[in-house]
Design an enzyme around this catalytic site. Sequence first.
Site, PDB file in Angstrom:
ATOM      1  N   GLU A 175     -54.362   3.038   5.080  1.00  0.00           N
ATOM      2  CA  GLU A 175     -54.569   4.490   5.155  1.00  0.00           C
ATOM      3  C   GLU A 175     -53.346   5.271   4.668  1.00  0.00           C
ATOM      4  OE1 GLU A 175     -55.494   6.002   9.075  1.00  0.00           O
ATOM      5  OE2 GLU A 175     -55.872   8.012   8.341  1.00  0.00           O
ATOM      6  N   LYS A 217     -58.516   3.746   3.208  1.00  0.00           N
ATOM      7  CA  LYS A 217     -58.882   4.961   3.960  1.00  0.00           C
ATOM      8  C   LYS A 217     -58.023   6.122   3.453  1.00  0.00           C
ATOM      9  CE  LYS A 217     -59.163   6.903   8.619  1.00  0.00           C
ATOM     10  NZ  LYS A 217     -59.496   6.677  10.026  1.00  0.00           N
TER      11      LYS A 217
END
Length: 332
Positions: A175, A217
Site C-alpha cells: 500500500e 493497494k
Amino acid sequence: MHACREIAAAMTAPGKGILAADESVATMSARLKKAGVTPTADGRRTYREILVTTPKLADGVSGIIFCEETLGQVLSDGRPFAQAVRELGMLPGVKVDIGAKPCPGLPGETVTEGLDGLPSRLARYVEMGAAFAKWRAVFTVTGSTPSWGAIACNANSLARYAAACQEAGIVPIVEPEVLMTGDHSLARCAEVTADVHAAVRQQLGLLHVDLAGIVLKPNMVIEGEDHPSPATAEEVAKATVSVLRAWPANLAGVAFLSGGQSPARATTNLTALQAHRTPWPLTFSFGRALVSPALAAWRGDETNIGAAHEALSSHLSANAAAVRLRHQLQPA
Ligand code: 5MM
C-alpha cells in the site's frame, strides 16, 4: 509461492473487495471517542465484531484486514477473529507495519517502520490464522515533497516486507498511499503516484517479489482535498488507469484505498474505473468509506447494531455492484 498466488486471486475474486478494519489502537480509539464510545480494548473488539457479523458480508468481501490487537481477540462466542472470518467464508489479514515515523535526514517526511523481527512476527500471525498482511507507506504532496529520499526509503521497506511475507507464505498487500492532504492538482497527484509506483516496482523486482502473489493497494489519482475544483469520476478513472498501466499483467490485482473521499465519491470513482479494460482486477480495500457510516450508526448503543449492519451492508453492496460491473462491461 503457489499458495500466495491462490490467496491473492481469492482476495481479488470477481465482485468482491477487501474490508480495511485495521485502524491502529490509537486511530480506532480516537474514532470511537468521537462517536461517543469509551475507547477500551473491549470497545474496539465489540466494534470489530459488529463489522464481522454483518449479515451476508462475504457476498461482497473477500478478506478483512485487522490490526494485531484484533487478531488476538475473540468474538463473544469465544471464537478467535481469524477463525470466525474463515468460517464466514472470508480471509483474515493483519496490518504488520508499526506506522509512519519521522524519517531521519528528511524533515517533515516519514518512513513506515516494522521490519525489525518481521519474519518471526509473520510466522506467529500465520499460526494465528492470517492469510495475508498489509503495510502502508504514506507520501505527502507539497511543492518539495515527497523527496526522492522518502520515495526510495519507503519503496525499499515495502519490498523488504513483501519479500518476507512471501517467504512466510502470506500474501502482502502493498500500500503506497499518496495522501489527499493539500491543494495539489490531479496532474500533480498523477506525477507523484507514478514516481512512487516506479520506485516500488523497481524494489519489488530487486527482491524477486512475485507480482502474481501480491495485491497492490494504491490511492486513486485525484486532486488534493483543498484543491478548488474536484475532478469528475471519468477524469479520476482515466488518470488512475494511465498511471497503473506501468504495472505488468501478472500483478494479481489492484484494491484501492478510499483515502478520505466521501463514501459516495469513492463508489462513483470505483464505478468509473470499471469502464477501463485492464489486465488486473480493479477492486476496493476501503476503510473509512465503508466503515464510517456503520460507526456513526452504532455509537456504542446495542440497540443500534442492526442500523450499523444496515449501514455497512448498503455501502458494501454499492461497491460490490461497482466491481461486478466490470464483468458486464468486459465479458471474459
Ligand atoms: C483503516 O485504516 C488503516 C490505517 O490505520 P492507521 O493509520 O491507524 O494505522 C489504513 O491503512 C487503511 O487500511 C487504508 O489507508 C485505507 O483506508 P481508507 O480509509 O483510506 O480507505
